[in-house]
Design a protein around this motif. Structure first.
Motif, PDB file in Angstrom:
ATOM      1  N   UNK A  42       0.879  -1.156   0.000  1.00  0.00           N
ATOM      2  CA  UNK A  42       0.000   0.000   0.000  1.00  0.00           C
ATOM      3  C   UNK A  42       0.925   1.217   0.000  1.00  0.00           C
ATOM      4  N   UNK A  43       1.058   1.845  -1.157  1.00  0.00           N
ATOM      5  CA  UNK A  43       2.013   2.949  -1.292  1.00  0.00           C
ATOM      6  C   UNK A  43       1.275   4.269  -1.457  1.00  0.00           C
ATOM      7  N   UNK A  44       1.817   5.320  -0.874  1.00  0.00           N
ATOM      8  CA  UNK A  44       1.249   6.648  -1.135  1.00  0.00           C
ATOM      9  C   UNK A  44       2.295   7.539  -1.790  1.00  0.00           C
ATOM     10  N   UNK A  45       1.819   8.349  -2.706  1.00  0.00           N
ATOM     11  CA  UNK A  45       2.647   9.389  -3.308  1.00  0.00           C
ATOM     12  C   UNK A  45       2.107  10.710  -2.789  1.00  0.00           C
ATOM     13  N   UNK A  46       2.930  11.400  -2.001  1.00  0.00           N
ATOM     14  CA  UNK A  46       2.499  12.664  -1.394  1.00  0.00           C
ATOM     15  C   UNK A  46       3.322  13.821  -1.950  1.00  0.00           C
ATOM     16  N   UNK A  47       2.775  14.998  -1.803  1.00  0.00           N
ATOM     17  CA  UNK A  47       3.499  16.174  -2.259  1.00  0.00           C
ATOM     18  C   UNK A  47       2.523  17.303  -2.518  1.00  0.00           C
ATOM     19  N   UNK A 104       0.477  13.424 -12.846  1.00  0.00           N
ATOM     20  CA  UNK A 104       1.233  13.056 -14.049  1.00  0.00           C
ATOM     21  C   UNK A 104       1.780  11.635 -13.908  1.00  0.00           C
ATOM     22  N   UNK A 105       2.355  11.327 -12.750  1.00  0.00           N
ATOM     23  CA  UNK A 105       2.906   9.992 -12.497  1.00  0.00           C
ATOM     24  C   UNK A 105       1.791   8.943 -12.518  1.00  0.00           C
ATOM     25  N   UNK A 106       0.672   9.246 -11.857  1.00  0.00           N
ATOM     26  CA  UNK A 106      -0.430   8.283 -11.802  1.00  0.00           C
ATOM     27  C   UNK A 106      -1.021   8.045 -13.201  1.00  0.00           C
ATOM     28  N   UNK A 107      -1.156   9.101 -13.968  1.00  0.00           N
ATOM     29  CA  UNK A 107      -1.690   8.955 -15.332  1.00  0.00           C
ATOM     30  C   UNK A 107      -0.779   8.093 -16.202  1.00  0.00           C
ATOM     31  N   UNK A 117      -1.917  -4.693  -4.902  1.00  0.00           N
ATOM     32  CA  UNK A 117      -0.964  -3.587  -4.831  1.00  0.00           C
ATOM     33  C   UNK A 117      -1.731  -2.286  -5.094  1.00  0.00           C
ATOM     34  N   UNK A 118      -1.546  -1.322  -4.184  1.00  0.00           N
ATOM     35  CA  UNK A 118      -2.342  -0.089  -4.245  1.00  0.00           C
ATOM     36  C   UNK A 118      -1.415   1.122  -4.230  1.00  0.00           C
ATOM     37  N   UNK A 119      -1.713   2.082  -5.084  1.00  0.00           N
ATOM     38  CA  UNK A 119      -0.994   3.360  -5.043  1.00  0.00           C
ATOM     39  C   UNK A 119      -2.029   4.469  -4.890  1.00  0.00           C
TER      40      UNK A 119
END
Ligand code: ADP
Ligand code: ADP
Length: 229
Positions: free
Chosen positions: A35-40, A48-51, A191-193
């Motif tokens: 279970x990952x998070x992208x924060x900022x 952009x990264x997720x797309x 797997x989750x982002x």
């Protein structure tokens, strides 16, 4: 080995004379079942990264490897199949079809996939067993997001991508949605982002990827993720 690998991924948008570097050499790895998070902050490059990970946008250079496949090298046709069969999406504003019931929304997604789970089973899994015949407008925000999660999981995707899944919800409802994502994905080995600007989500993640100014600022592996209470 890792399940998701981004290596030196660059993406720029040209707007007339101006070039915006939305991703400027992004690299990270995520293991299967994490279970990952992208924060900022806003404008950091998270969407952009997720797309690009979801096959909705292509990178200019670099590698994007998901389950052993470099999707950056995929043709347009391969990307359509990848989006349809391999990736589950959860959005901030649910994106449910308004004139279909909760159950029909989940069935619609399940039908177009090769390996669908039962719509009813997934709706029970997310705690909406009693509300399957309701239309989105008859459901609260949290309930609509549960339908969206059931819909995404009914595809049995390899990877679940969530764009600000709690962004439109109040604090407590947001927490129950995160707990649901955490529990369901643990039990399915999914797997989750999750991308978010909400730092409160970080303690529950297995991996925290901090993005700033189109670059990775820090990656932290969380050995003892705190469950959402
Ligand atoms: P975040 O999701 O972290 O808020 P984004 O990935 O949406 O950040 O945006 C990163 C940068 O790229 C921002 O400067 C944004 O304005 C720009 N950007 C994103 N998408 C586009 C686009 N389609 N056209 C032009 N610029 C874009
Ligand atoms: P929340 O507290 O999560 O914002 P609401 O106050 O909007 O939720 O709704 C409380 C309950 O009433 C929810 O279970 C919701 O599904 C139900 N509900 C809300 N509007 C309708 C409606 N038009 N028809 C049927 N049930 C509804």
């Amino acid at each position: 080995g890792s399940f998701v690998t981004l290596k030196d991924v660059c993406k720029s948008y040209r707007m007339g004379e101006v070039t915006i570097h939305a991703a400027n050499g992004i690299s990270f790895e995520i293991e299967k079942g994490e279970f990952a998070v992208i924060v900022g902050p806003s404008g950091a490059g998270k969407t952009t990264v997720l797309n690009m990970l979801g096959g909705m946008d292509t990178c200019d250079s670099g590698q994007i490897v998901v389950d052993g496949e470099d999707i950056a090298a995929y043709s347009r046709k391969q990307l359509i199949a990848y989006r349809r069969y391999d990736i589950g999406f959860v959005f901030q504003f649910y994106n449910l079809v308004q004139n279909l019931t909760a159950r029909e929304n989940v069935e619609l997604a399940a039908q177009i996939c090769k390996n669908p789970m039962y719509a009813e089973e997934m709706l029970r899994e997310v705690g909406l067993g009693e509300r399957m015949q309701n239309f989105p407008a008859q459901l609260s925000g949290g309930e609509q997001q549960r339908v969206a999660i059931a819909r995404a999981l009914a595809k049995r995707p390899k990877l679940l991508l969530c764009d600000e899944p709690t962004g439109a919800l109040d604090y407590n409802t947001g927490k129950t949605i995160l707990k649901l994502l955490q529990d369901t994905c643990r039990s399915l080995g999914m797997t989750v982002i999750v991308i978010t600007h909400n730092l409160a989500i970080a303690p529950m993640a297995d991996r925290i990827i901090k993005v700033k100014n189109s670059r990775v600022e820090e990656i932290k592996r969380n050995e003892n993720p705190v469950p959402v209470e």
